[in-house]
Design a protein around this motif. Sequence first.
Motif, PDB file in Angstrom:
ATOM      1  N   GLN A   1       0.828  -1.202   0.000  1.00  9.15           N
ATOM      2  CA  GLN A   1       0.000   0.000   0.000  1.00  9.15           C
ATOM      3  C   GLN A   1       0.868   1.260   0.000  1.00  9.15           C
ATOM      4  N   LEU A   2       1.969   1.213   0.763  1.00  6.38           N
ATOM      5  CA  LEU A   2       2.908   2.336   0.735  1.00  6.38           C
ATOM      6  C   LEU A   2       3.496   2.524  -0.667  1.00  6.38           C
ATOM      7  N   ARG A   3       3.861   1.433  -1.324  1.00  8.90           N
ATOM      8  CA  ARG A   3       4.390   1.514  -2.687  1.00  8.90           C
ATOM      9  C   ARG A   3       3.338   2.067  -3.639  1.00  8.90           C
ATOM     10  N   ARG A   4       2.102   1.701  -3.388  1.00  7.21           N
ATOM     11  CA  ARG A   4       1.013   2.221  -4.236  1.00  7.21           C
ATOM     12  C   ARG A   4       0.858   3.724  -4.053  1.00  7.21           C
ATOM     13  N   ASN A   5       0.903   4.202  -2.787  1.00  9.43           N
ATOM     14  CA  ASN A   5       0.848   5.655  -2.538  1.00  9.43           C
ATOM     15  C   ASN A   5       2.013   6.357  -3.223  1.00  9.43           C
TER      16      ASN A   5
ATOM     17  N   MET B   1       3.880   9.676  -7.892  1.00  7.69           N
ATOM     18  CA  MET B   1       4.754   9.863  -9.058  1.00  7.69           C
ATOM     19  C   MET B   1       3.960  10.042 -10.345  1.00  7.69           C
ATOM     20  N   LEU B   2       2.862   9.319 -10.464  1.00 10.29           N
ATOM     21  CA  LEU B   2       2.069   9.388 -11.698  1.00 10.29           C
ATOM     22  C   LEU B   2       1.186  10.627 -11.742  1.00 10.29           C
ATOM     23  N   ARG B   3       0.535  10.897 -10.599  1.00 12.99           N
ATOM     24  CA  ARG B   3      -0.460  11.978 -10.592  1.00 12.99           C
ATOM     25  C   ARG B   3       0.096  13.291 -10.052  1.00 12.99           C
ATOM     26  N   ARG B   4       1.252  13.232  -9.393  1.00 14.18           N
ATOM     27  CA  ARG B   4       1.900  14.430  -8.856  1.00 14.18           C
ATOM     28  C   ARG B   4       0.918  15.247  -7.996  1.00 14.18           C
TER      29      ARG B   4
ATOM     30  N   GLU C   1       9.904  11.627   1.376  1.00 16.52           N
ATOM     31  CA  GLU C   1       9.646  13.046   1.659  1.00 16.52           C
ATOM     32  C   GLU C   1      10.626  13.936   0.881  1.00 16.52           C
ATOM     33  N   ALA C   2      11.864  13.463   0.750  1.00 20.24           N
ATOM     34  CA  ALA C   2      12.835  14.211  -0.061  1.00 20.24           C
ATOM     35  C   ALA C   2      12.385  14.241  -1.519  1.00 20.24           C
ATOM     36  N   LEU C   3      11.879  13.091  -1.987  1.00 20.69           N
ATOM     37  CA  LEU C   3      11.356  13.042  -3.354  1.00 20.69           C
ATOM     38  C   LEU C   3      10.182  13.998  -3.513  1.00 20.69           C
ATOM     39  N   PHE C   4       9.297  13.994  -2.526  1.00 19.04           N
ATOM     40  CA  PHE C   4       8.138  14.894  -2.585  1.00 19.04           C
ATOM     41  C   PHE C   4       8.593  16.351  -2.657  1.00 19.04           C
ATOM     42  N   ASN C   5       9.548  16.715  -1.807  1.00 18.62           N
ATOM     43  CA  ASN C   5      10.034  18.112  -1.785  1.00 18.62           C
ATOM     44  C   ASN C   5      10.705  18.493  -3.107  1.00 18.62           C
ATOM     45  N   LYS C   6      11.486  17.569  -3.650  1.00 20.54           N
ATOM     46  CA  LYS C   6      12.143  17.846  -4.937  1.00 20.54           C
ATOM     47  C   LYS C   6      11.113  17.972  -6.055  1.00 20.54           C
ATOM     48  N   GLU C   7      10.128  17.098  -6.020  1.00 17.12           N
ATOM     49  CA  GLU C   7       9.079  17.168  -7.043  1.00 17.12           C
ATOM     50  C   GLU C   7       8.268  18.453  -6.897  1.00 17.12           C
ATOM     51  N   LYS C   8       8.064  18.859  -5.659  1.00 16.56           N
ATOM     52  CA  LYS C   8       7.346  20.114  -5.433  1.00 16.56           C
ATOM     53  C   LYS C   8       8.155  21.292  -5.931  1.00 16.56           C
ATOM     54  N   GLU C   9       9.453  21.273  -5.660  1.00 20.03           N
ATOM     55  CA  GLU C   9      10.328  22.330  -6.180  1.00 20.03           C
ATOM     56  C   GLU C   9      10.359  22.293  -7.703  1.00 20.03           C
ATOM     57  N   PHE C  10      10.358  21.088  -8.254  1.00 22.03           N
ATOM     58  CA  PHE C  10      10.312  20.913  -9.697  1.00 22.03           C
ATOM     59  C   PHE C  10       9.013  21.484 -10.268  1.00 22.03           C
ATOM     60  N   GLY C  11       7.915  21.184  -9.579  1.00 21.39           N
ATOM     61  CA  GLY C  11       6.611  21.685  -9.997  1.00 21.39           C
ATOM     62  C   GLY C  11       5.604  20.572 -10.101  1.00 21.39           C
ATOM     63  N   LEU C  12       4.672  20.531  -9.144  1.00 19.31           N
ATOM     64  CA  LEU C  12       3.646  19.487  -9.193  1.00 19.31           C
ATOM     65  C   LEU C  12       2.605  19.783 -10.269  1.00 19.31           C
ATOM     66  N   GLY C  13       2.329  21.081 -10.489  1.00 21.17           N
ATOM     67  CA  GLY C  13       1.404  21.494 -11.536  1.00 21.17           C
ATOM     68  C   GLY C  13       2.123  22.270 -12.632  1.00 21.17           C
ATOM     69  N   LYS C  14       1.411  22.560 -13.716  1.00 18.78           N
ATOM     70  CA  LYS C  14       2.017  23.251 -14.854  1.00 18.78           C
ATOM     71  C   LYS C  14       2.496  24.657 -14.497  1.00 18.78           C
ATOM     72  N   GLU C  15       1.862  25.254 -13.508  1.00 20.61           N
ATOM     73  CA  GLU C  15       2.204  26.626 -13.140  1.00 20.61           C
ATOM     74  C   GLU C  15       2.971  26.701 -11.822  1.00 20.61           C
ATOM     75  N   ASP C  16       3.432  25.543 -11.345  1.00 19.01           N
ATOM     76  CA  ASP C  16       4.115  25.502 -10.047  1.00 19.01           C
ATOM     77  C   ASP C  16       5.614  25.285 -10.230  1.00 19.01           C
ATOM     78  N   GLY C  17       6.382  25.682  -9.214  1.00 19.24           N
ATOM     79  CA  GLY C  17       7.797  25.381  -9.142  1.00 19.24           C
ATOM     80  C   GLY C  17       8.611  25.901 -10.311  1.00 19.24           C
ATOM     81  N   LYS C  18       9.706  25.192 -10.560  1.00 23.82           N
ATOM     82  CA  LYS C  18      10.618  25.594 -11.626  1.00 23.82           C
ATOM     83  C   LYS C  18       9.947  25.500 -12.999  1.00 23.82           C
TER      84      LYS C  18
END
Length: 366
Positions: free
Chosen positions: A160-164, A169-172, A216-233
């Motif tokens: 279940q953790l792997r599924r989350n 990763m897929l839906r960001r 959590e590090a992955l989440f933070n990096k992805e957030k910095e990268f940009g979870l949405g089209k108008e977010d982050g880098k």
Amino acid sequence: MLIRQKLMLSAALSIGALVAMFGLQLYSGKTQVELALAAQTVVELERDMLELRKDEKDFLTRSDMAYVQGHAQHAAELKNKLSTISQVFEEYDMPLAPLNRFESLLGQYLTLFSEVVTLQQQIGLTPKSGLYGQLREAVHNVETLLKEHNKPELAVQMLQLRRNEKDFMLRRDASYLEKFQQTLRSFDSTLDGSDLSPDVADEIRRLMTDYQVNFEALFNKEKEFGLGKEDGKMGALRTVIDQAEQATEEIAGIIQTLQSRTRSIVQLMEASQRQGGESAEQAASAGTMLAQINQDVTNIMDMSTQIAAAIEEQSSVAAEVNKNVVVIRDIAEESSHAAMANAKASDDVRERAEYLQSAVSQFRVS
């Protein structure tokens, strides 16, 4: 100043103006060519920007560093073209603000893309690199221990953790971080109630802590990268690209405006050149006509001289005729007097003859 001289001066001025306009026309032609090349270079700028975006998308889709190299090559070509356009703008005193803004935006874009590449490398270019690889290794170690100690209830929660993790990763979607943490708390609770030895349980907790930290590090990096089209880098990257495209359109508009003005000037000079040519032709024609008029005047003056000479000759003849007429008149008068004298003498002779006849008749013998 004589009319002929004025016409010659007008023709000379017209020819001088034509020469000057010819020089201006050459300069305008050169300007048109350079502006056309600059306009073409702007089109190539837009094309290079599209190439940069293509390299960017290919890298993000395929996570292949070869596209980063292609991106750098296209960026270098774009900078060279930007330098060429800058020289044209400076030569023709065009406003540099749009060009400087585009150059600044290009620098921002390249910096942001470099940061995006670095983030993607930290996240992982492949499933076995970066944070992806660390998560994979941590999960694999936990799953191995759970499998060794036959703990299906913990294995299910691990799945279940792997599924989350995979859903995130897929839906960001940031909501999967909370779901991940809820599942992790449930896993810890189940682990605490298991019959695993303290050493095995502690090892699993250590591995799960690494797994949680990495996620959590992955989440933070992805957030910095940009979870949405108008977010982050990625959001900043998109904003800079839009602004750069607007600046490119403004640059193209400035060049097109100058091209339009140059074409108008060329058309005006061509019209002036035609008028100047016509004026020169008219002046030359007027000079020819004036020369013909001068010739005609000369001919008339010659004819007038001849007529005056003829009139003078006729006057001499008339004077001689008049003189002869006077002589003839005098002769006629003398002849008339002589005739009158002869008539009178005839009358005297006749009277004497009659007298003699009368006298003789007195002596006739009867």
